[in-house]
Design an enzyme around this catalytic site. Sequence first.
Site: not given
Length: 360
Positions: A102, A172, A196
């Site tokens: 990511w 993030d 999530k």
Amino acid sequence: MGRVWNFSAGPSVLPESVLHRAAEEMTDYRGSGQSVMEMSHRSAVFKGIAERTEASLRQLLALPDNYRVLFLQGGAFTQFAMVPMNLMRRSRQADYVNTGSWSKKAIAEARKFGEVRVVADSSDRNFTYIPDLSAVSWNSDADYVHITSNNTIYGTRIAYPPDVGEVPLVVDMSSNILSEPIDVSRYGMIYAGAQKNAGMAGVTHVIIRDDLIGHAPENTPTMMNYRTHAKAGSMHNTPPCYAIYISGLVFDWLLENGGLEAMGRRNREKADLLYNFLDQSSLFKATVDAPHRSLMNVTFLLEDDKRTERFLSSAEEAGLVNLKGHRSVGGCRASIYNGMPAEGVQALVRFMSDFEARGG
Ligand SMILES: *Cc1c(COP(=O)(O)O)cnc(C)c1O
């Protein structure tokens, strides 16, 4: 069939009471005679939902008044671009920490807009650890620093945010937002796809300090400008209404269950149970060193692919699903987000222990 124990990395398990609540309210939201899916986003009833959702999030995180909450679309991926588009406002330089897939995607996107320096990187050992961030000399001219707090694929986390001085720290937090208390004032901006740990796919939560809004170049597309969404209360166009509503139910559930202090304790207990088992097992092996281990995504290996396959298929038969590691790393991964009860982790450990006792 009853419900399985779902260890999916995302979209992922939601608290069962949230699902029941949504089901009860599906066709008639609290006497409005409409589903949340059907109502105008400009209606008083939906405005009430959006306002309460924001208020609950502010309460959970003890958000200071100078932070704005935005409910956006496009996932964390869109934030990989919006962050540099909006925040590269002076030097057009940014420091990024590379702790996995990511981070790499965020870095590649930011490079389209300015000068990116990768100040720490754990790719040398396939991202199985977090580099020492206290040893980094941060660029004091940078417009911001970017980190990924929890690495969903590799099962690592940055336990404490680095001290980057006056430079805004952007994080993030897609896979560990709301998993434990945090000090929001350490960050300039936090973003997270909801699917999530904070709801369902479709809404991206952005928490951004006031002074970072309003600096995007004039030719920035309207929808990519934080100012647009801050001015319009996230209702410049049709927001992801149902996803916002589900996040609101998740926030209420968190508040009813003791908030982030209680959640942090529960998550620590769940993770400890699983890691303690892995550390004494001779069949299963945790892939991450203790200080860097994620509380949300527990990654582990068996000695070979055949055993791994056998483990995954027999676990699935026993109602323990989505334990396969990310396709880029293999092995196994148990994602044990807020919505996973301790009983689910206990069931997994029991199953792994039996599997081992049977000789794998
Ligand atoms: C899942 C994930 C993403 C991607 O999120 P999308 O909502 O699919 O764009 C980004 N970062 C992290 C840390 C993630 O876990």
